[in-house]
Design a protein around this motif. Sequence first.
Motif, mmCIF file in Angstrom:
data_model
loop_
_atom_site.group_PDB
_atom_site.id
_atom_site.type_symbol
_atom_site.label_atom_id
_atom_site.label_comp_id
_atom_site.label_asym_id
_atom_site.label_seq_id
_atom_site.Cartn_x
_atom_site.Cartn_y
_atom_site.Cartn_z
ATOM 1 N N ALA B 8 0.818 -1.220 0.000
ATOM 2 C CA ALA B 8 0.000 0.000 0.000
ATOM 3 C C ALA B 8 0.846 1.262 0.000
ATOM 4 N N ASN B 70 6.960 -14.063 -0.779
ATOM 5 C CA ASN B 70 6.384 -14.860 0.308
ATOM 6 C C ASN B 70 5.098 -15.537 -0.103
ATOM 7 N N TYR B 84 2.948 -21.837 8.993
ATOM 8 C CA TYR B 84 3.760 -22.166 10.162
ATOM 9 C C TYR B 84 3.710 -23.674 10.376
ATOM 10 N N SER B 106 9.867 -13.720 17.282
ATOM 11 C CA SER B 106 8.725 -13.074 16.645
ATOM 12 C C SER B 106 8.292 -13.962 15.494
ATOM 13 N N ASP B 108 6.637 -14.315 11.949
ATOM 14 C CA ASP B 108 6.191 -13.617 10.760
ATOM 15 C C ASP B 108 6.407 -14.523 9.559
ATOM 16 N N TYR B 109 6.318 -13.966 8.361
ATOM 17 C CA TYR B 109 6.363 -14.828 7.183
ATOM 18 C C TYR B 109 7.692 -15.575 7.063
ATOM 19 N N ASN B 110 8.758 -15.078 7.716
ATOM 20 C CA ASN B 110 10.027 -15.806 7.662
ATOM 21 C C ASN B 110 9.934 -17.170 8.337
ATOM 22 N N ARG B 112 7.187 -18.995 8.120
ATOM 23 C CA ARG B 112 6.208 -19.834 7.401
ATOM 24 C C ARG B 112 6.934 -20.662 6.362
ATOM 25 N N LEU B 158 -12.067 -17.496 21.083
ATOM 26 C CA LEU B 158 -12.936 -16.830 22.050
ATOM 27 C C LEU B 158 -14.170 -16.370 21.302
ATOM 28 N N TYR B 182 -4.693 -12.654 26.364
ATOM 29 C CA TYR B 182 -4.125 -12.182 25.105
ATOM 30 C C TYR B 182 -3.291 -13.264 24.441
ATOM 31 N N SER B 185 -5.374 -15.671 22.499
ATOM 32 C CA SER B 185 -5.906 -15.194 21.227
ATOM 33 C C SER B 185 -4.779 -15.056 20.207
ATOM 34 N N GLU B 186 -3.588 -14.734 20.682
ATOM 35 C CA GLU B 186 -2.454 -14.690 19.762
ATOM 36 C C GLU B 186 -2.132 -16.082 19.234
ATOM 37 N N SER B 189 -4.673 -17.131 16.756
ATOM 38 C CA SER B 189 -4.575 -16.473 15.468
ATOM 39 C C SER B 189 -3.369 -16.987 14.691
ATOM 40 N N PHE B 193 -2.771 -19.906 10.734
ATOM 41 C CA PHE B 193 -1.846 -19.841 9.604
ATOM 42 C C PHE B 193 -0.825 -20.968 9.659
#
Lengths: 462, 271
Positions: B8, B70, B84, B106, B108-110, B112, B158, B182, B185-186, B189, B193
């Motif tokens: 974007a 990616n 993942y 962390s 992220d896509y790395n 996956r 949840l 939290y 939920s993390e 989520s 993936f």
Amino acid sequence: MKAILKKTAVFILLLGITSCEDYLELDAPKEKIESSTLFQNDETAHSALVGLYNQLASVNFSGGGPSSLTVLNALSGDLLMPIYTRNQEYMQFEQRELLPLNFRNENLWTSAYNIIYITNALLEGIEGSDNLSEKVRDKIQGEASFIRAFTYFYLVNLYGDVPLILTTDYRENSLAERVPQEEVYQQILTDLETAISILSPDYSNGDRTVVNQNTAVAMMARVQLYLENWNDAELYSSQIIDQAVTYELLEDLNSVFLANSREAIWQISPKARGFSLTNTQEGGLFIIHPLYYFLAQFKLTPSFIDSFTTEDRRLSDWIGFHENTSFYFPFKYKIQNSTEDATEFSMVLRLAEQYLIRAEARARQNDLAGAISDLDKIRERAGLMTISQAHPEIGQEEVLQIIFEERKKELFTEWGHRWLDLNRTDKAGDIFVENWESTDVFYPIPENERLKNPNLTQNEGY
Amino acid sequence: MVGFPLPAITGFNSVQANLPATVENKGFEVEVSSTNLRTKTFSWETFFNLTIPKNELISYPGIEQSSYANVYKVGHPLSISLLYQYEGVDPETGLYTVADVNDDTSLDYNDRIAIQNMGRQFYGGISNNLSYKKFSLQFLMDFTKQKGYFDLFEYGDLGNQASVDFIELEESGDYQRISQSYEASEAFSNVLFSNLPIVDASYVRLRSLSFAYDFPSSFMVPIGLSDAKIFLNGQNLYTITKFKGLDPEEPNGGRYFAGLRTITGGIQIQF
């Protein structure tokens, strides 16, 4: 057989003569204008500039709607909370535990860069055209530069290092890397200086919705404050405060957010959205309707309400209370739903902030009498005891602390002031004791953006 | 020419562009038809077809510096998902865990790196025509071997859950418990993936079945008819699958389905 061969030969020959280029070159569609013709005359170029304002009123970042900076930062800044805790996307902002996948964070980022793109297109457009009058060229250059600086100011404060996009070339920009915050701030200063030097101090169409020199000066005062250049912050804010003919603090708190109010330095008109609805999106979203209260999404946090003393007129005039649910809500904008002519504009910059900027800049330079005099302007209007009466002898730290509190109560749910104040003064850690990490000062770079741009790194802690 | 996705920050979501990619499509197809039996009164024919498709991204110069870095991988089909690696429920926290491959704390896509082909491995169909005297019966079954994404995966989310999921949550330790934290939920989520919700979405479906009876002329001539037939047709009558989503024909998520079960019957008369 021979005949067939002949025909084939002719056909092949024909293929050789024509190339597909002619077929693919189509005229531009009638309802669209190419950017090269757009900037060939004053009228169409100016209409492109109007388009930028329309976009500001509509997009998530600046529109005041559900994914706007105003809403999301108020959640993170402990002013606002979602009524329904099952709304995970809002809860993540309120808990300051954002996931990189949060789509509202993505909306914010995407729409801010959409604004940046339009400003870049405008600036490139006037660069490449020599048929524009000086007046229109300056107007576009000044206003677009201002809006670009304004948008980058928020991007750099929300995300830290960000890609600094200054052209419209997607091939280059799609792989842009993040640049250090200092560099972004440098560009913000350059753009604001441009705007200040070429824009006129008048509101060109009579409405306070068009950016002018004063808008840029007021923003410059804020940027200098954030950069801790106290003296410059004081000078720029004084330039605005001294124009008593144009700007004044309104005695009646209920008139502050009216269209073209004399306190406004820059407003965004809801009419620019192009819908029949003429209420501000903030009004539509925040006000809890007496009957349809179940449609409301947000309420003000108890800790924020408790921070007011009962005589504070901002509590009675700018905060609404819904009887049945006992919810408090921001009531700066009084109109929730209207199709009449717009009477309220969404406030972006106003005089009260300039007083608070100057108070803080003066206090930092140890001009406490000056700071208290500015601070008392705000307190007096709110119906509070002035500092010069109540505690004339207080020290620098206490003055700064009162300014910090007054900024919260004066500027709540307007353009993220509280969240940005907490972070620039490093106070977030003191206030949010529970699960606060120093890396929470920045929101995460949206995951989908990182998917598409392999050079975009993630912020620490995500 | 495709809509090439753009971040974007460029001001756009995509641009129409030619890509420097080379994609190879090859496959193996068989068609067999046989007449199993043919007597004066009885006949039985079978048709069979099978396709094993293969699609591969042969080369894409500069893919690492493009917005497809990616999404696609050279040497793999275009129908892959990068996911993942699911590592089970953490016995201490009770939360789903996925592999943090590069150990940078962390996700992220790395991280996956589990490459999952979501395309069809093979598919085909069998059709049979049987007739005995004036009766005829036709039926077509088709089959597909593939993986699917279980879009209704909500174990541990949840929110409202299907009652069957609740029972499974109670009885099995394979899933995360519902929690307001939290972290939960993390974890939930993230697991969406991962390759946990990737399930076998192969199926065999009785696509169509039709049954007909031609009335004999000895019966019709006296009542003044030249031809009469009675028939019954059915479509999407029965599906054998382990897939728990709505329809194995829509295996990649999305809450819609392809074929409704349809039954029609009729009489055809000619004077």
